[in-house]
Scaffold this active site. Structure first.
Site, short mmCIF file in Angstrom:
data_model
loop_
_atom_site.label_atom_id
_atom_site.label_comp_id
_atom_site.label_asym_id
_atom_site.label_seq_id
_atom_site.Cartn_x
_atom_site.Cartn_y
_atom_site.Cartn_z
N GLN A 1 15.60 23.28 -14.47
CA GLN A 1 16.78 23.27 -15.34
C GLN A 1 17.32 24.71 -15.45
O GLN A 1 17.37 25.43 -14.46
CB GLN A 1 16.43 22.63 -16.68
CG GLN A 1 15.99 21.17 -16.50
CD GLN A 1 15.48 20.53 -17.75
OE1 GLN A 1 14.61 21.06 -18.43
NE2 GLN A 1 16.01 19.35 -18.06
N ASN B 1 27.39 25.64 -7.78
CA ASN B 1 28.71 26.21 -7.99
C ASN B 1 29.09 27.25 -6.94
O ASN B 1 30.22 27.26 -6.45
CB ASN B 1 28.81 26.80 -9.40
CG ASN B 1 30.20 26.66 -9.95
OD1 ASN B 1 30.92 25.73 -9.62
ND2 ASN B 1 30.61 27.60 -10.80
N PRO C 1 19.55 27.88 -10.41
CA PRO C 1 19.34 28.03 -8.97
C PRO C 1 19.86 26.80 -8.22
O PRO C 1 19.82 25.68 -8.73
CB PRO C 1 17.81 28.13 -8.84
CG PRO C 1 17.34 28.56 -10.19
CD PRO C 1 18.30 27.96 -11.17
N GLU C 2 20.35 27.03 -7.01
CA GLU C 2 20.85 25.93 -6.19
C GLU C 2 19.83 25.58 -5.11
O GLU C 2 18.75 26.19 -5.05
CB GLU C 2 22.22 26.32 -5.61
CG GLU C 2 23.22 26.61 -6.71
CD GLU C 2 24.63 26.90 -6.24
OE1 GLU C 2 24.99 26.51 -5.11
OE2 GLU C 2 25.39 27.51 -7.02
N LYS D 1 17.45 20.16 -6.78
CA LYS D 1 16.93 21.23 -7.63
C LYS D 1 15.58 20.87 -8.24
O LYS D 1 15.11 21.55 -9.14
CB LYS D 1 17.96 21.56 -8.70
CG LYS D 1 19.28 22.03 -8.09
CD LYS D 1 20.39 22.18 -9.10
CE LYS D 1 21.71 22.50 -8.40
NZ LYS D 1 22.83 22.65 -9.34
N ARG E 1 18.88 9.00 -8.15
CA ARG E 1 20.34 9.15 -8.15
C ARG E 1 20.83 10.18 -7.13
O ARG E 1 22.05 10.37 -6.99
CB ARG E 1 20.82 9.56 -9.55
CG ARG E 1 20.47 8.58 -10.64
CD ARG E 1 21.29 8.84 -11.90
NE ARG E 1 21.13 10.21 -12.38
CZ ARG E 1 20.24 10.59 -13.30
NH1 ARG E 1 19.40 9.69 -13.80
NH2 ARG E 1 20.18 11.83 -13.72
N ARG F 1 33.70 23.56 -14.25
CA ARG F 1 33.00 24.74 -13.73
C ARG F 1 34.01 25.62 -13.01
O ARG F 1 35.01 25.16 -12.46
CB ARG F 1 31.90 24.32 -12.72
CG ARG F 1 30.87 23.35 -13.25
CD ARG F 1 29.85 23.98 -14.15
NE ARG F 1 29.07 25.00 -13.46
CZ ARG F 1 28.03 24.73 -12.66
NH1 ARG F 1 27.66 23.48 -12.42
NH2 ARG F 1 27.35 25.72 -12.09
#
Length: 272
Positions: free
Chosen positions: A70, A169, A2-3, A53, A125, A262
């Site tokens: 994840q 993506n 999932p985004e 995420k 990050r 990707r």
């Protein structure tokens, strides 16, 4: 995976289920968290948030439950007396009265003091979240023009969560298409107008995907495709997963390439 828009919608649903309520049942499958479960009994869920995420459940004692789905993790909302039927492994269970939320199959779960979240090895990050941190087009332009990003191909850097959190993506392909930018171009290659358009498009397409449950296509193109009998998978996107099909805008053929290991979809005519 999932985004950002999908995680934001999960956070919204969890908030509707638990926010403002005091927990009377807490269970963890992880040994390091089991010993802390009882300390959350009676704690109120103050808010549910997300960053990229990752999902963040904040409690009124200034602690936060961090989880990352994840590839396989999923939160399920249900009545306390009606757990979902699933073969997935239960990792976390939270309940307040008849309202319950259960996390299955995830392996990245931890409990943090709220003011220590900036030190989390994953969160530290990340760039700002496009749906949570009230990012403006001007903020995005500034990040694109920073030394660490301005020389990188956009087809690569848009997937880097350090630039902007939440783009995955399908959003990458759709954003570059609607901005009219070829995936190999870099921020420093763009004119001021192109960079401004890209920044607005990044925000607009991400927000549209959030509002419309993952749909990024234009309404008129969706309507036409549905009239022609297309399934949701056929009308949801403008270019993503449409390789070999005609571009809605110019009629040219959508192509599939690989960037950052990707798959990426683009229209060579519309994206220059």
């Amino acid at each position: 995976m999932p985004e950002g828009p999908e995680i934001r919608r999960v956070a919204d649903r969890l908030g509707q289920q638990l926010q403002g309520r005091r927990l009377d049942h807490v269970w963890f499958s992880f040994a390091e968290l089991k010993v802390q479960a009882s300390s959350l009994i009676g704690r109120k869920v103050s808010s549910v948030d997300c960053w990229g995420k990752a999902l963040l459940i904040h409690f009124d004692d200034q602690r936060t439950l961090y989880s990352h789905n994840q590839l396989y993790g999923v939160w399920k909302l249900h009545r306390r007396d009606r757990p979902p039927s699933t073969r997935r492994s239960l990792r976390v269970s939270l309940a307040a009265g008849q309202h319950a939320a259960s996390l299955y199959s995830a392996s990245d779960v931890s409990l943090w003091q709220h003011d220590a979240l900036a030190d989390h090895p994953f969160l530290s990050r990340l760039g700002p979240d496009l749906l949570t941190h009230q990012v403006s087009p001007e903020d995005i332009e500034e990040r694109l023009d920073a030394p660490q990003w301005r020389g990188r191909a956009l087809g690569n850097s848009l997937l880097d969560q350090g630039l902007l959190a939440g783009i995955g993506n399908y959003l990458r392909s759709e954003i570059l298409f609607f901005a009219g930018v070829a995936p190999g171009r870099r921020p420093r290659d763009l004119s001021t107008q192109e960079r401004q358009q890209l920044a607005r498009t990044i925000l607009d397409i991400t927000q549209q995907a959030y509002r419309q449950a993952g749909v990024t296509n234009r309404a008129e193109w969706v309507s036409l495709a549905r009239q022609q009998g297309a399934t949701r998978r056929g009308w949801r996107f403008a270019v993503f997963e449409r390789d070999g099909k005609p571009c809605h805008a110019c009629g040219g053929e959508i192509e599939r390439i690989s960037m950052a290991s990707r798959r990426l979809y683009h229209c060579p005519r519309c994206q220059r």
